[in-house]
Each structure stands twice: as C-alpha cells, then as structure tokens.
Scaffold this motif. Structure first.
Motif, PDB file in Angstrom:
ATOM      1  N   UNK A  77      55.234  15.824  21.426  1.00  0.00           N
ATOM      2  CA  UNK A  77      54.414  17.017  21.185  1.00  0.00           C
ATOM      3  C   UNK A  77      53.133  17.032  22.012  1.00  0.00           C
ATOM      4  N   UNK A  78      52.568  15.838  22.267  1.00  0.00           N
ATOM      5  CA  UNK A  78      51.249  15.771  22.909  1.00  0.00           C
ATOM      6  C   UNK A  78      51.219  14.970  24.196  1.00  0.00           C
ATOM      7  N   UNK A  79      52.275  14.210  24.494  1.00  0.00           N
ATOM      8  CA  UNK A  79      52.227  13.327  25.642  1.00  0.00           C
ATOM      9  C   UNK A  79      51.251  12.187  25.401  1.00  0.00           C
ATOM     10  N   UNK A  80      50.691  11.585  26.459  1.00  0.00           N
ATOM     11  CA  UNK A  80      49.728  10.493  26.276  1.00  0.00           C
ATOM     12  C   UNK A  80      48.510  10.905  25.444  1.00  0.00           C
ATOM     13  N   UNK A  81      48.237  12.218  25.394  1.00  0.00           N
ATOM     14  CA  UNK A  81      47.088  12.698  24.619  1.00  0.00           C
ATOM     15  C   UNK A  81      47.281  12.508  23.121  1.00  0.00           C
ATOM     16  N   UNK A  82      48.420  11.935  22.709  1.00  0.00           N
ATOM     17  CA  UNK A  82      48.605  11.603  21.294  1.00  0.00           C
ATOM     18  C   UNK A  82      47.524  10.622  20.851  1.00  0.00           C
ATOM     19  N   UNK A 232      48.850   9.223  33.577  1.00  0.00           N
ATOM     20  CA  UNK A 232      48.318  10.150  34.589  1.00  0.00           C
ATOM     21  C   UNK A 232      48.420  11.610  34.151  1.00  0.00           C
ATOM     22  N   UNK A 233      49.563  12.029  33.648  1.00  0.00           N
ATOM     23  CA  UNK A 233      49.706  13.396  33.138  1.00  0.00           C
ATOM     24  C   UNK A 233      49.298  13.360  31.666  1.00  0.00           C
ATOM     25  N   UNK A 234      47.978  13.269  31.420  1.00  0.00           N
ATOM     26  CA  UNK A 234      47.482  12.869  30.106  1.00  0.00           C
ATOM     27  C   UNK A 234      47.720  13.917  29.021  1.00  0.00           C
ATOM     28  N   UNK A 235      47.546  15.203  29.345  1.00  0.00           N
ATOM     29  CA  UNK A 235      47.647  16.247  28.320  1.00  0.00           C
ATOM     30  C   UNK A 235      48.615  17.328  28.793  1.00  0.00           C
TER      31      UNK A 235
END
Length: 494
Positions: A77-82, A232-235
């Motif tokens: 749902x959020x990628x690394x921004x979890x 790298x593709x944080x959000x």
C-alpha cells in the motif's frame, strides 16, 4: 423501586466513578436499591500483576500483531514509506497512550475504554464502545491466530521438511478449507487463561523476553543486508498510501488498551497502570520502526506482497542458511502465542465488566471459586475467536480491528476532557501533559486514520452496531444494574 427513566435518559446515565473503584476493590458500591452484581457470589478478580508483568502484557499484545505479518499487506500500500506509516500510527498511539494513562490512573477498573465511557459519556456510548472493543479484541485475536500457521509451517519445513496441508492451514478463499493451526492455538490459550491470570502473566512475560530477543536478532542480521537502493522509490503511492497503510496497521497498537483491561488485577494500579502503558508504547515503537527499516533495506518492497512468513524468509535470503530463519520462525510461533493470549484475556475482562453491569447476561461475570477466572466467559470467547480464525480471511480481519481500536482510543481521549470537567478533584496518578490540546490531537489523528480505512469495513461495522442496538434495546436497557437504583427525590427549592 423500579426506575421510570426514559430511553433517552438511560442512554445518557453514567456509572459513578466511586462505584467502579469500589468494584475493583471487591466491594459493591452502587446506591441502595441496586440488585447484586450478577454472577459474582462474593468472588472478585485478584490483584496479582506487577509492573514488569503488566508492561509485558502491553508489549505482548502489540509486538507480534503487526510486525510479524502485517508488512506483507501494508508495504504494497505504501512502499518503503510504510516506515512513515508506522511513525504516524505510533504518534497517534502515543497521544492516546497519555490519555489512557490518565484514565487508568483515575479509574483502575477492569473493562478499559468501556468502563471509562460508562463513567464519562453515558450508558449508550459505553455499550457501543463495548461492542467495538469486543469486535476489536475478538477479530484481532482471530487475525493473529491466522498468521500463526504461516510461521508454524515455515518452522516445520526448515526443521523437519514437512508442512501442514494448505487445505488445513488457510481460510476459505485463501487456498484452504479450514485453518487448523489457528484453532489449536486458541484452544491452548484458553486452557492457560482458565488456569489463572497470575500463571498466564508469568508465561506471557517469558514469551515477551523471547520475542524482543528474536526481533533484535532480525534487526542486527537484517542491517547486514541493507541496500539503500531498496529505498530509492520511497513513496510510490504518495501520502494516500502512507495513510492507507497506517490505518491498516493501527490494530497492532491494541496492546495499549489491553494494559487497561487488567485494571482490577494490578498491584498499586494508580502508579503501575500509567507507567506500563508508557513503557509498552516506547518499546513497541522502537522495535516496529527498527524492524521495518531493516526489512525494507534488505528486500525490495515489491516482494512483500502476499509473502508468507516474510521476515523469516528475509533472514534466509540474507544469510543463505536456514538456521536464522528457523530460529526466527520458532520465535514468531512463541510471540504470536503470547499476543493471542493477551488479546483473548482482554476480551474476557471486557465481557466480565459488561456482565457485571447487566449489559450482558450475568453468566459472563461468573468467576470460578477455585481460580478466580471467568471460565464460561473464556470458553465462549475462545469458541468465537477460533471460528473466525478458521474461516475468515486475514485482510478483512485486520481492517475491522483497526476501526474498533481507533474508535475506542477516540472515546478515551474525549473521556479525559469530560472527567476533568465533571470531577476535577478526582485523584489521578498521572495527568495528560498539554491538556486539552493533547486529547484533541489524539481524537484528530484517530479520525484521520479512520477516514483512511477501506470503505467496505464501514459496512461490516454498521452491521455490528445494528446488532448491538438490537441487543441493547432488547436486553441491556432492561437489565442494567442502574435501573433499580433508588434515585433521590427532586428538590423543591426554587
């Protein structure tokens, strides 16, 4: 003398704080005319839990619900921004924890948010909160039990080369017919709870020590495989993805409420309850964020989607060996057992409080003369939780739990404001700093996360509240212990 109050007056009437405190001390202090507390027979819950055991209840009910398996549903749902989702959830939980600490120190009674709502916002809100709590705890225990089978299969595969057949290890719609490991787990937990709360608290404290060690081991090994490119593709899904993931994982902070359900079984509750709530929050937040950073740095976020026993698999990929993953899977088995134990314990205490108040049949407040535990109550809870875990998919269970948790947290925060205004002189072992801004911020953050939930969850919640309204109107409004309280004659002084 029977009460002649209208339905509206019944919905708004409040249970005196003095009565809640007296009941927590084994006394029955409703005014003259109230019927005896149903099913109690002079037996009351025993104060046998200390600070470490209570903190372990909070940590035990929190660490394990989210971090061991929710990454597989939250990261997509959020990628690394979890990582930010965990921070957002932790900030919301932190604001609420301060409110819980004040309420628990002022009203050290069993029942947590239900009891607090009864004392501050009235019987109608209290009953609704009680239903949300039962939904929250019952569904959370089911969700946790569902994931237990994943790590059990991982351990059996690595250690012995065998697996439980998929048809007996997953719910319908997710590749199986019946989740047998979940049912076995709930059965073992109920057996331990029936034996006694002191024994259960000691076992849980030991398990919490094991799970903290296992998660720290994961962080240490996981950071050796850390690759900045994985972040790298944080959000990739923007702020909306962060909100969606935070809303979904918030159920993992249920442990803060679980601490307050033990209010009647804690030694020196005015000091111990707020300390345990704050200790639990700090330990849990640090572990959650540490594990999330290590996991996302070691594995690209796109691989988390639907990954079974994901953290154990990450260790296996990093080391190229099976022993770290096997050790972690075994630790997860112990950890998830601990979480299920505490969550089912919390639900039985809420049912106990509601049964004692007449909101539910008195049988729920009946305690065993030998162990001092609500045996019948525990068996009913265990049966319901096992049925949900055996047949209902995990994703629906987690969002329902988050909704119940957020509603309960909001009510506690509002309750702090109400109790400050209605009973400013009430003894409090802890006071919320930054009052009234902190409680208002807590409500605002909870509302933000509720808004981020899947709309389908509102339909399930609406159905549950409709059933609750029918139960209240058909049973609770007529059987409440406050019905028979002899009210003073109205004053004629003009």
């Amino acid at each position: 003398m029977a009460s002649t109050t209208t339905l509206g007056e019944r919905l708004l009437r409040r249970k005196p704080v003095a009565t809640l405190i007296a009941e927590s001390e084994g006394r029955d202090a409703l005014p003259a005319g109230a019927p005896a507390a149903g099913g109690r027979s002079g037996i009351h819950l025993k104060r046998s839990i200390g600070l470490w055991q209570l903190s372990a209840i909070g940590i035990g009910a929190t660490v394990g619900t989210g971090i061991f398996f929710v990454l597989s549903s939250a990261v997509p749902d959020a990628g690394p921004a979890v990582i930010l989702s965990f921070v957002l959830a932790a900030v919301t939980a932190g604001l609420t924890a301060l409110c819980y600490a004040e309420m628990a120190s002022a009203i050290p009674a069993s029942g947590s948010s239900y009891s607090y709502a009864y004392a501050t916002l009235g019987e109608g809100v209290a009953f609704g909160v009680g239903v949300c709590l039962l939904l929250e705890y019952g569904v959370s225990a089911s969700a946790i039990a569902v994931s237990w089978g994943e790590y059990l299969n991982k351990f059996l595969d690595l250690a012995f080369g065998v697996r439980i057949p998929e048809s007996l290890a997953a719910a319908p719609g997710h590749g199986g017919w019946f989740n047998l490991p979940a049912v076995i787990l709930v059965g073992m937990v109920c057996f331990l709870l029936v034996r006694g709360v002191s024994e259960s608290a000691k076992v849980n404290a030991t398990m919490v020590g094991i799970k903290i060690f296992i998660l720290l081991l994961f962080v240490v090994i996981g950071l050796t495989g850390f690759r900045s490119g994985n972040l790298s593709d944080f959000m990739p899904f923007g702020a909306g993805g962060v909100q969606l993931a935070a809303s979904s994982i918030f159920f993992s902070f249920i442990g803060l409420d679980a601490v307050s359900t033990a209010g009647e079984e804690v030694k020196n509750p005015r000091r111990t309850l707020p300390l345990a709530i704050i200790i639990s929050l700090v330990v849990v937040t640090l572990l959650y964020i540490g594990v999330a950073i290590a996991a996302l740095g070691a594995q690209h976020w796109s691989r988390f989607d639907g990954q079974e026993a994901g953290l154990a698999q990450i260790l296996q990929d990093i080391t190229g060996q099976s022993w770290p993953a096997m050790m972690f899977a075994f630790g997860a088995i112990i950890s998830i057992f601990s979480v299920t134990l505490v969550v089912i314990y919390g639900q039985t205490r809420i049912l106990y409080s509601m049964g004692r108040d007449g909101m539910l049949p008195a049988k729920f407040a009946e305690l065993s003369p030998r162990t001092g535990t609500p045996v019948w109550n525990t068996l009913v809870v265990g049966t319901a939780v096992a049925a949900l875990a055996a047949f209902v998919p995990l994703d629906i269970l987690t969002d329902l739990t988050s909704l119940g948790t957020l509603v309960a947290f909001s009510v506690v925060s509002v309750g702090v404001i109400v109790l400050r205004r209605t009973q400013p002189g009430l003894a409090r072992g802890f006071k919320v700093p930054g009052y009234p801004v902190t409680p208002l911020l807590s409500v605002g953050f909870c509302a933000y996360l509720i808004y981020g939930l899947d709309p389908k969850v509102y339909l399930f919640a609406g159905a549950a509240l409709a059933v609750a309204a029918a139960v209240y109107l058909g049973y609770s409004a007529r059987h409440s212990r406050l019905n028979e309280v002899v009210e003073p004659e109205p004053s004629t002084v003009g």
